[in-house]
Design a protein around this motif. Sequence first.
Motif, short mmCIF file in Angstrom:
data_model
loop_
_atom_site.label_atom_id
_atom_site.label_comp_id
_atom_site.label_asym_id
_atom_site.label_seq_id
_atom_site.Cartn_x
_atom_site.Cartn_y
_atom_site.Cartn_z
N MET A 1 16.34 -0.74 -6.88
CA MET A 1 15.15 -1.47 -7.68
C MET A 1 14.93 -1.35 -5.22
O MET A 1 15.15 -2.63 -5.23
N PRO A 2 13.99 -0.24 -4.38
CA PRO A 2 13.55 -1.11 -3.27
C PRO A 2 13.04 -1.83 -2.99
O PRO A 2 12.20 -2.43 -4.06
N ILE A 3 12.25 -2.51 -1.81
CA ILE A 3 11.57 -2.85 -1.98
C ILE A 3 9.25 -2.42 -2.37
O ILE A 3 9.90 -0.83 -2.14
N LYS A 4 9.43 -3.30 -3.02
CA LYS A 4 7.89 -2.37 -3.86
C LYS A 4 7.07 -1.99 -3.00
O LYS A 4 6.20 -3.00 -2.18
N ASN A 5 6.27 -0.88 -3.29
CA ASN A 5 5.18 -0.72 -2.66
C ASN A 5 3.91 -1.43 -2.88
O ASN A 5 3.64 -1.55 -1.63
N ARG A 6 3.63 -2.28 -3.81
CA ARG A 6 2.53 -3.59 -3.27
C ARG A 6 2.79 -4.18 -2.92
O ARG A 6 1.48 -4.86 -1.91
N PHE A 7 3.80 -4.62 -2.21
CA PHE A 7 4.09 -6.13 -0.92
C PHE A 7 3.96 -5.05 0.11
O PHE A 7 4.05 -6.19 1.14
N ALA A 8 4.07 -3.93 0.36
CA ALA A 8 4.06 -2.71 1.19
C ALA A 8 2.44 -2.84 1.75
O ALA A 8 1.82 -3.38 2.49
N GLU A 9 1.72 -3.10 0.52
CA GLU A 9 -0.29 -3.13 0.76
C GLU A 9 -0.49 -4.17 1.24
O GLU A 9 -1.24 -4.48 1.54
N LEU A 10 0.45 -5.20 0.15
CA LEU A 10 -0.26 -6.53 0.37
C LEU A 10 0.06 -7.62 1.81
O LEU A 10 -0.43 -8.66 1.96
N LEU A 11 1.11 -6.85 2.30
CA LEU A 11 1.71 -7.07 3.96
C LEU A 11 0.68 -7.70 4.73
O LEU A 11 1.07 -8.61 5.29
N PRO A 12 -0.40 -7.10 5.55
CA PRO A 12 -1.66 -7.77 6.41
C PRO A 12 -2.54 -9.22 5.18
O PRO A 12 -2.40 -9.47 6.10
N GLU A 13 -2.74 -8.50 4.04
CA GLU A 13 -2.47 -10.61 3.69
C GLU A 13 -2.14 -11.17 3.63
O GLU A 13 -2.46 -12.24 3.57
N ILE A 14 -0.51 -11.15 3.24
CA ILE A 14 0.84 -12.71 2.99
C ILE A 14 0.33 -12.70 4.27
O ILE A 14 0.70 -13.68 5.05
N THR A 15 0.53 -11.67 5.41
CA THR A 15 0.97 -11.96 6.72
C THR A 15 -0.36 -12.97 7.52
O THR A 15 -0.06 -14.07 8.23
N GLU A 16 -1.39 -12.94 7.13
CA GLU A 16 -2.66 -13.51 6.96
C GLU A 16 -2.32 -15.35 7.17
O GLU A 16 -2.81 -15.73 7.67
#
Length: 387
Positions: A1-16
């Motif tokens: 279970m590596p880092i989930k791709n969905r969180f890479a996609e969400l990174l800009p939004e979560i960073t904001e």
Amino acid sequence: MPIKNRFAELLPEITEWRRDLHENPEILYETHRTSALVAEKLRAFGCDEVVEGLGRTGVVGVIRGKETASGKVIGLRADMDALPIHEQTGKPYTSKTSGAMHACGHDGHTAMLLGAAKYLSETRNFDGTVVVIFQPAEEGGGGGREMCEDGLMERFGIQEVYGMHNWPGIPLGQFAIRPGAFFASTDQFEITIEGRGGHAAKPHETVDSTLVASHVVLALQSIASRNADPTEQIVVSVTSFETSSKAFNVIAQRVHMKGTVRTMSPELRALGQERLTAIAETTARAYGAEAKVNYIKGYPVMINHGAETEFAAQVAREISGDCAEAPLIMGGEDFAYMLEERPGAYILVGNGDTASVHHPEYDFSDEAIPTGCSWWAGIVERRMPAA
């Protein structure tokens, strides 16, 4: 279970989200804007239930899986409050509030748990119920205790609870944890030494409170060196020493001292209080003075539960390939109150080579977000797998 791709996609939004929280820090229980923002997002994600005002300004969201036949309920907790520190990072998203700063990364913790809540609300690929807990007043206010006293565990039927903290010095993408005692108890004390003041040229007519208090400071160090088992940890620090006189030629009537006692076991905590009180009172009496001790109990020792710690570490290994053994930390953490109520574990996630927490140049690393979010989601999906 590596880092989930969905969180890479969400990174800009979560960073904001994270940077908005960083720009608008709120201290202790005054997390009104933060709490409202969290509640608004949880509702937008489609959480099944959102409750505000628990533990004064805490927020709780409930997310049910595609199935709930397992009957399992897991709590995930993040802290929301900032510190009374003037920021010196020079970042574009520097605090807009003078004298307040997210100098411990609680902005990152809140943003990561919001990211996990968004993902879990989208997928619901688990059998059971997740309770996401956003807590105020971790920094000395006991918000975890307040939420527990408001019935957090009973109201939502929480069976296990997990917490996370970023940690400078641990590489990005890595974790560290330890079973048993992890963070120290955080008691405080005040000692007032009452002597008999007078002229500095006539010390024989006085009871020199400064001399007495100095002997007390030195004698208190015998608690660690001569009272405590040398294989255990206790820190006794006098951090403030103030006399009632500021003159060059006056022996002070009174000395007021403050300090802290940190331990890693309930038994040693009790010993520390007992010995500190006895040493202060009897030392003062030996010199003809009087000592009054005010001992203030703070956060208890934070103790990770064995089985839950191993599970948390396994989830971390699946994400990063490893999970180091964390050192004992003499700082305090009020997640201790939640771990007294329910079994669970607390883990450290790497923040990289940054300034230490509680430093005016500290900044949470947004690169840690996918790692932290993946761990939250992994705790749920591994503990409550869908059929």
